[in-house]
Design an enzyme around this catalytic site. Sequence first.
Site, short mmCIF file in Angstrom:
data_model
loop_
_atom_site.label_atom_id
_atom_site.label_comp_id
_atom_site.label_asym_id
_atom_site.label_seq_id
_atom_site.Cartn_x
_atom_site.Cartn_y
_atom_site.Cartn_z
N CYS A 1 0.83 -1.19 0.00
CA CYS A 1 0.00 0.00 0.00
C CYS A 1 0.88 1.26 0.00
CB CYS A 1 -0.99 -0.02 1.16
SG CYS A 1 -2.38 1.13 0.94
N HIS B 1 -3.66 -4.97 0.59
CA HIS B 1 -3.12 -5.35 1.90
C HIS B 1 -3.15 -6.88 2.07
CE1 HIS B 1 -2.38 -1.63 4.23
NE2 HIS B 1 -3.24 -1.11 3.38
N GLU C 1 -1.43 -8.69 3.93
CA GLU C 1 -1.23 -9.11 5.33
C GLU C 1 -2.55 -9.23 6.08
OE1 GLU C 1 -1.93 -4.84 6.00
OE2 GLU C 1 -0.96 -6.01 4.41
#
Length: 250
Positions: free
Chosen positions: A113, A214, A216
């Site tokens: 990001c 994202h 994660e």
Amino acid sequence: MRPIIGVACTKMVFPNHHLDPFFYVGSGYVDGVARAGGIPLILPLLTVQEAPFREMIESLDGLILTGGDDPAPHLYGEEPLQGLGNIEYERDLAELAVIKLALELKKPILGICRGMQIVNVACGGTLIQDIPSQVPGAFQHAQKGSREYGAHKVTLKPGFLADALGQQEVLVNTSHHQAVKDVAPGFQVTGSAADGVIEAIESLDGLVIGVQWHPERMWAHDSQMLKIAEAFIARAKQQKQQSQQKRQAK
């Protein structure tokens, strides 16, 4: 030995602790590194002039740059537009320093990001400051549903990500209002949304990967998306071995 991956973290002031800034990072980044076979090391983006950034980066085998606020537009030659969000200029300066060192020392970088955006800026690229006001017909890139799940598709071109994920199209989550505009020299676009917004860039030497979504937040339940972390850890391990072989050859 497992590669050591630095996860860059910045400062934040929490409610009721306004006198004490804390270094913080989302646990998903760290958990993902560990699950993918790396040793996660939280790397504070120090703002003191004496910050030993070179020694810090030398100790790593790879670097992850995380999400956050908007990079300062004067860093890429623009004036601030009305849609610009919050700026963390001290963070900008610290990240520019560690990116420069990681590139010099040939340490693999995964920018997520904002991490992708600041890498692009550090290497000479520019940003769209605010997608809603600058990109006619753009999708909703700041999804209102659960950010752990996909919201729109990204088409991938051949490269690290396509190899890691084993497919040409992937459903991603989305939580941003800025994006890469002019890609930095030495980089190529390897992922785009159907509205034209750039969603992934990779350096031509294969050592720097940037994703606008994202992963994660998805790693905990999405084994497919975890492959990005696994491939990055493998790349860091490979680069470490090659560096060791070169030193031994001397």
